[in-house]
Write an enzyme that holds these catalytic residues in place. Structure first.
Site, PDB file in Angstrom:
ATOM      1  N   HIS A   1      -4.547   1.784   5.138  1.00 53.88           N
ATOM      2  CA  HIS A   1      -5.128   1.802   3.998  1.00 53.88           C
ATOM      3  C   HIS A   1      -6.046   0.650   3.976  1.00 53.88           C
ATOM      4  O   HIS A   1      -5.551  -0.319   4.289  1.00 53.88           O
ATOM      5  CB  HIS A   1      -4.239   2.209   2.676  1.00 53.88           C
ATOM      6  CG  HIS A   1      -3.241   1.181   2.500  1.00 53.88           C
ATOM      7  ND1 HIS A   1      -2.520   0.522   3.326  1.00 53.88           N
ATOM      8  CD2 HIS A   1      -3.388   0.475   1.220  1.00 53.88           C
ATOM      9  CE1 HIS A   1      -1.538  -0.202   2.584  1.00 53.88           C
ATOM     10  NE2 HIS A   1      -2.113  -0.350   1.337  1.00 53.88           N
TER      11      HIS A   1
ATOM     12  N   HIS B   1       5.067   2.127   0.063  1.00 49.63           N
ATOM     13  CA  HIS B   1       5.598   1.847  -1.171  1.00 49.63           C
ATOM     14  C   HIS B   1       4.260   1.800  -2.021  1.00 49.63           C
ATOM     15  O   HIS B   1       4.171   1.038  -2.981  1.00 49.63           O
ATOM     16  CB  HIS B   1       6.321   0.301  -1.181  1.00 49.63           C
ATOM     17  CG  HIS B   1       5.207  -0.703  -0.877  1.00 49.63           C
ATOM     18  ND1 HIS B   1       5.837  -1.945  -0.279  1.00 49.63           N
ATOM     19  CD2 HIS B   1       3.888  -1.081  -1.038  1.00 49.63           C
ATOM     20  CE1 HIS B   1       5.044  -2.921   0.019  1.00 49.63           C
ATOM     21  NE2 HIS B   1       3.834  -2.178  -0.353  1.00 49.63           N
TER      22      HIS B   1
ATOM     23  N   HIS C   1       3.500  -8.027  -5.166  1.00 49.82           N
ATOM     24  CA  HIS C   1       1.923  -7.967  -5.531  1.00 49.82           C
ATOM     25  C   HIS C   1       1.719  -8.747  -6.905  1.00 49.82           C
ATOM     26  O   HIS C   1       1.213  -8.202  -7.487  1.00 49.82           O
ATOM     27  CB  HIS C   1       1.818  -6.399  -5.795  1.00 49.82           C
ATOM     28  CG  HIS C   1       2.166  -5.526  -4.423  1.00 49.82           C
ATOM     29  ND1 HIS C   1       3.615  -5.044  -4.159  1.00 49.82           N
ATOM     30  CD2 HIS C   1       1.350  -4.956  -3.845  1.00 49.82           C
ATOM     31  CE1 HIS C   1       3.368  -4.427  -3.247  1.00 49.82           C
ATOM     32  NE2 HIS C   1       2.419  -4.559  -2.612  1.00 49.82           N
TER      33      HIS C   1
ATOM     34  N   GLU D   1       0.280  -4.862   6.149  1.00 43.36           N
ATOM     35  CA  GLU D   1       1.793  -4.623   5.736  1.00 43.36           C
ATOM     36  C   GLU D   1       2.701  -4.244   6.704  1.00 43.36           C
ATOM     37  O   GLU D   1       4.018  -4.336   6.724  1.00 43.36           O
ATOM     38  CB  GLU D   1       1.766  -3.718   4.434  1.00 43.36           C
ATOM     39  CG  GLU D   1       1.020  -4.329   3.447  1.00 43.36           C
ATOM     40  CD  GLU D   1       1.048  -3.273   2.334  1.00 43.36           C
ATOM     41  OE1 GLU D   1       0.734  -3.720   1.044  1.00 43.36           O
ATOM     42  OE2 GLU D   1       1.371  -2.051   2.472  1.00 43.36           O
TER      43      GLU D   1
END
Length: 279
Positions: free
Chosen positions: A193, A12, A59, A240
């Site tokens: 990441h 996402h 977030h 995640e």
């Protein structure tokens, strides 16, 4: 009765949403990212899901350090698009399915799986980018959404096994809902990441591809993978991926892989996408 017919995962990445919104999807850098989602758009046109149970992480849009639910379920009829600092994304508001959401909440709590019930919240790129990738640019989303927000931002995040068990509980809840609904469950976020520190920009292609393989070949190993392996191998934001295990747990023991897409990089992230059906 309602039934879960498919599980879908996707990254996402916020820059993907910006590329869509600014008309950059045809640029050389972005073409390979979006080409990998052509298949799923055609699949969705055929499948026509009524509801998507969409697992994502917020977030700091709906939640902040004042309240950090490990698992939260949106029970509203509609969710506005969050302003993440540059204005809300120019996408339709997200229509909820309050009856199914409340049913899932009730069933999970009685199944000894406590969920935080949210009646009003905005949704950010963690939820809207997957919708854009899988449904395309539309005037309104073709399916209603039950958002499941997971804390993977502040320590401690839930374990992979706990996420899997939540997926199983959600599946039991959906199957006991009396309305005839075609329900999909999506796990979003990842893949490898890291956004800060000496390892900023880390991408582990081999580990990512092995994770995709293990979703079908060895999901038991993923259930019990410790947090430290995500951190070490996939970077600080790679955690995640535990959200994908909620999707996988909801599909049962055996699945059939229909489609897979993996691309490096999109912004500073490895993009992963897979479509599974219960076997």
């Amino acid at each position: 009765m309602a039934r879960i017919t498919a599980g879908i995962t996707t990254s996402h990445v916020p820059a993907i949403g910006a590329a869509i919104d600014l008309g950059k999807t045809g640029e050389d850098y972005w073409k390979p990212v979006f080409a990998g989602y052509d298949w799923v758009k055609q699949y969705q046109a055929r499948e026509k899901p009524d509801v998507v149970v969409l697992v994502y992480n917020d977030h700091a849009s709906a939640f902040d350090m004042k309240i950090i639910p490990t698992f939260a379920i949106g029970c509203a009829d509609e969710y506005a698009i969050a302003d993440e600092g540059w204005g809300p994304r120019p996408v339709p508001p997200v229509k909820g399915h309050a009856d199914l959401a409340w049913h899932i909440a009730q069933c999970c709590v009685l199944d000894e799986f406590d969920l935080t019930m949210i009646n009003e919240m905005t949704v950010d790129h963690g939820l809207t980018v997957p919708l854009s990738l899988i449904f395309g640019e539309v005037s309104q989303w073709p399916a209603r959404v039950v958002p499941i927000a997971v804390n993977v931002v502040t320590y401690p995040p839930p374990s992979g096994n706990r996420c899997w068990l939540l997926g199983e509980a959600i599946a039991r809840a959906v199957e006991s809902f009396p309305e005839d609904l075609n329900v999909q469950i999506w796990g979003t976020g990842g893949m490898s990441h890291q956004l800060q520190g000496p390892r900023a920009g880390l991408i582990n292609k081999a580990w990512d591809k092995a994770f995709l393989d293990r979703l079908t070949s060895d999901p038991e190993a993923l259930r019990h993978m410790p947090h430290i392996e995500y951190l070490r191998e996939a970077g600080s934001e790679g955690i995640e991926l535990v959200m994908w295990l909620i999707m996988r747990g909801a599909l049962g023991s055996h699945v059939k892989e229909l489609h897979r897409h993996y691309h490096v990089p999109a912004s500073n992230t490895a993009v992963g996408h897979i479509v599974l059906e219960p076997a």
